[in-house]
Every structure is written in C-alpha cells, then in structure tokens.
Scaffold this motif. Structure first.
Motif, PDB file in Angstrom:
ATOM      1  N   GLN A  63       0.619  -1.151   0.005  1.00 18.86           N
ATOM      2  CA  GLN A  63       0.697  -0.279  -0.006  1.00 18.86           C
ATOM      3  C   GLN A  63       0.891   1.219   0.327  1.00 18.86           C
ATOM      4  OE1 GLN A  63      -3.180  -0.546   2.872  1.00 18.86           O
ATOM      5  NE2 GLN A  63      -4.089  -1.917   1.391  1.00 18.86           N
ATOM      6  N   HIS A  67       0.245   4.182  -2.854  1.00 21.97           N
ATOM      7  CA  HIS A  67       0.316   5.327  -2.101  1.00 21.97           C
ATOM      8  C   HIS A  67       1.075   6.698  -3.260  1.00 21.97           C
ATOM      9  CE1 HIS A  67      -4.005   5.471  -0.558  1.00 21.97           C
ATOM     10  NE2 HIS A  67      -2.637   3.455   0.166  1.00 21.97           N
ATOM     11  N   ASP A 139      -3.926  14.481  10.876  1.00 20.53           N
ATOM     12  CA  ASP A 139      -5.587  13.759  10.513  1.00 20.53           C
ATOM     13  C   ASP A 139      -5.005  12.697   8.912  1.00 20.53           C
ATOM     14  OD1 ASP A 139      -7.330  14.547  11.282  1.00 20.53           O
ATOM     15  OD2 ASP A 139      -7.040  16.603  11.107  1.00 20.53           O
ATOM     16  N   PHE A 140      -5.369  12.481   7.777  1.00 20.76           N
ATOM     17  CA  PHE A 140      -5.350  11.445   6.510  1.00 20.76           C
ATOM     18  C   PHE A 140      -5.006  12.597   5.535  1.00 20.76           C
ATOM     19  CE2 PHE A 140      -8.384   9.027   8.141  1.00 20.76           C
ATOM     20  CZ  PHE A 140      -7.793   7.418   7.813  1.00 20.76           C
ATOM     21  N   LYS A 143      -3.872  11.477  -0.364  1.00 17.00           N
ATOM     22  CA  LYS A 143      -3.478   9.934  -0.773  1.00 17.00           C
ATOM     23  C   LYS A 143      -4.069   9.262   0.462  1.00 17.00           C
ATOM     24  CE  LYS A 143       0.841  10.897  -3.098  1.00 17.00           C
ATOM     25  NZ  LYS A 143       2.096  10.546  -3.218  1.00 17.00           N
ATOM     26  N   GLY A 144      -4.959   9.222   1.550  1.00 12.26           N
ATOM     27  CA  GLY A 144      -5.637   9.006   1.973  1.00 12.26           C
ATOM     28  C   GLY A 144      -4.801   7.971   2.921  1.00 12.26           C
ATOM     29  N   VAL A 146      -1.701   7.915   6.772  1.00 15.20           N
ATOM     30  CA  VAL A 146      -1.462   8.712   7.236  1.00 15.20           C
ATOM     31  C   VAL A 146      -0.044   8.959   7.579  1.00 15.20           C
ATOM     32  CG1 VAL A 146      -3.426   8.749   9.370  1.00 15.20           C
ATOM     33  CG2 VAL A 146      -2.467   6.792   8.788  1.00 15.20           C
ATOM     34  N   LEU A 148       2.053   6.386   8.783  1.00 20.08           N
ATOM     35  CA  LEU A 148       2.441   5.146   9.995  1.00 20.08           C
ATOM     36  C   LEU A 148       3.106   3.741   8.825  1.00 20.08           C
ATOM     37  CD1 LEU A 148      -0.272   5.219  11.932  1.00 20.08           C
ATOM     38  CD2 LEU A 148       2.086   6.475  12.716  1.00 20.08           C
ATOM     39  N   GLY A 149       2.804   4.292   7.872  1.00 24.41           N
ATOM     40  CA  GLY A 149       3.725   2.960   7.046  1.00 24.41           C
ATOM     41  C   GLY A 149       4.647   2.435   7.642  1.00 24.41           C
TER      42      GLY A 149
END
Lengths: 181, 126
Positions: A63, A67, A139-140, A143-144, A146, A148-149
C-alpha cells in the motif's frame, strides 16, 4: 547510462523466491496478491505469529507502493507500465525478505531518506510512542494515508529495514526498500 | 434508529451495529487502501447513536489484520465511545486477539492508553 531495472529485478529474483512481481501496481493487483499470498503462507509457515507479521508487512509495503509511486514522464515512460513497481518476497535462511522498488522524484529523496534513517535508529519503545503520537494527532493525507506505514513496519520487525536509491536520470531515481521479518 | 450489518470481505471487516441492545461488533480484516470511505457510515451511525444511547454499550473488536489507514478510523470509533462514556454511559470494550499475536495485543493496549477507557483483553485460544 540508466540504472538497469531488468537486471536489478533478476538479481532480486534469486534464492528462494516465494513471489515476484514487476509491473503496474493497482488496487486490484494488491487484492489479488494478498489473496494468493495468504493461501501460500498458510502452507509455508507453521508459526502463526510469523505469518501474521509477514502478512502485515506485505500489506503496508504494497500500500506504500500504491500510494507513493512516482510515474516517469511520458517521454521516458514507454518502457514501463503506468504506476510501475516491483516487489519480491524471498526466504533467506530463517528470515523472510520483502523487497519493493519504485521510481521517486529526486527532490523527494532527501526527506524520505531522513525519515528512514530516523525510523531505523529508533528503539522499539520510541517507535511505539511515535506511532501513538502520530495516530492521535495526524489527519489523513490527500493520498488517504496517515504516514504510519514505515513506522508500523519498523515496529513490527524491530527496525530491520534496508534501503537504496539508484539514480535513473537527472529527475528520477529508483528506490528500493527491503524489510526483514 | 436502524441497525447496520455489513458483511466482511477479504479487505474489509464484518460490522454489526445494533441500537436495540447496544452491541457493536467489528470482526475480520481491515486492510483497504482507503479506509475513510468504509468507516464513514459507521462513524455517522455512532454520532446518531450517541444522541440516545443504550444504558450499556458493548463493543467487540476481533480483528485478524488491520492496516495503518484503518488504525486511524478505528481510533475515531474509540474516541466516539470515549465521549459516550464521559457522558456517564456504561461502555465495555472487548479487544480480542489470537493466541501468540503479541502485535495485536499491543495495538489494543495502545488504543487503551490513548482513549482512557479500560479494555478487556481477551485471548482466543484455538
């Protein structure tokens, strides 16, 4: 001379390969890959906790790819699919390695490198605190995501990440991320 | 107020929201690329529910996997429940995790420390 992606891909594709893909990274592709790999890991891995860790890392890394891929401009892009990316899962001894590769604009390298170095130098406790802090305050993005990946993957693997940037042309480089589970 | 029942898919969880008995259930996998769309109706339902809640609200979260995009939406749900509790309603949160899944237990503890509503950690043994 461009950095040779095909050569690089075949080099990644050595050893005990569980899954390898080169091409367009779409939402449908991710869904299909996750389904296939879920069944495959079920057969391969006996310890459920390892399987879950690996699966989680796969979800985040795919993901992240989805993104954050930068497409090459049309003039040079004839060679590559839209939203081109690479990912390979291999087994190295007792460990699993998830490798991803994508184009990145050269001006984005420095901030990403800073983030990677920061995350890789943190202890588990520091990662946990940073994760909670971002989760609670951010907030988001457009690209949707956060943001945190990377932190999530580092947290789950105790920071066992490795990366490389290889210059492709004056505007773009190829970014390779390896995550060890 | 209507109850909501959403079937699970390979990327999104099964969700059951029942205003009659105040039971909220989220179960399965939550790994969509964009989780905001999926969770929006759930957040809206909770806003509506909070206007006239049951005396007791029970929340069962039993997730096998969730991605970082979902983690934010799940926190938003818990924040709604925190508000509900602050308004002097009884709120019970049951966080299920599979035996050996320390990451999932830890995620539950992280949420618990952010929202200040006690969680009941329940280990599922095969």
């Amino acid at each position: 001379m461009h950095f040779d992606i095909d050569q690089y891909y075949s080099r990644m594709n050595s050893g005990e390969v569980i899954l390898a893909y080169k091409g367009s990274i779409s939402s449908e592709l991710i869904t299909n890959v996750l389904e296939v790999i879920d069944a495959k890991l079920e057969d391969l891995i006996i310890r459920k906790s390892i399987k879950k860790k690996l699966y989680n890392v796969l979800v985040e890394s795919l993901q992240n790819l989805y993104h954050h891929i930068d497409d090459l401009p049309d003039s040079t892009n004839g060679k590559f699919d839209v939203h081109f990316g690479i990912f390979v899962i291999t087994k190295e001894g007792e460990r699993y390695k998830v490798s991803t590769g994508n184009f990145i604009r050269n001006d984005k390298i420095q901030p990403l490198q800073d983030r990677l170095e920061r995350v890789m130098s943190m202890s588990k406790e520091e990662l946990k605190n940073l994760y909670k802090q971002i989760l609670n305050n951010q907030d988001f993005t457009k690209k949707g995501g956060v943001g945190l990946g990377l932190i999530d993957m580092a947290k789950r693997t105790d920071g066992q990440l490795d990366y490389q940037f290889r210059e492709y042309n004056e505007d773009y480089s190829f970014f390779n991320l390896d995550i060890y589970v | 107020m209507e109850s909501i029942s959403i079937e699970g898919t390979t990327k999104t969880p099964e969700v059951k929201l029942n205003p009659e008995n105040g039971v909220i259930e989220i179960k399965g996998r939550s790994i969509p690329e964009n989780s905001i769309e999926f969770y929006r109706p759930i957040i809206e339902w909770l806003d509506e529910y909070a206007k006239n809640p049951n005396k007791k609200t029970t929340v069962n979260v039993q997730l096998e996997y969730f991605n970082t995009s979902s983690s934010k939406c799940i926190l938003d749900i818990f924040k709604k429940l925190e508000t509900l509790k602050k308004a002097r309603n009884e709120v019970v949160i049951n966080w299920y995790y599979e035996e050996d899944d320390e990451d999932m237990l830890e995620s539950g503890e992280d949420y618990e420390s952010i929202i200040r509503v006690p969680f009941k950690m329940i280990e599922i043994v095969d």
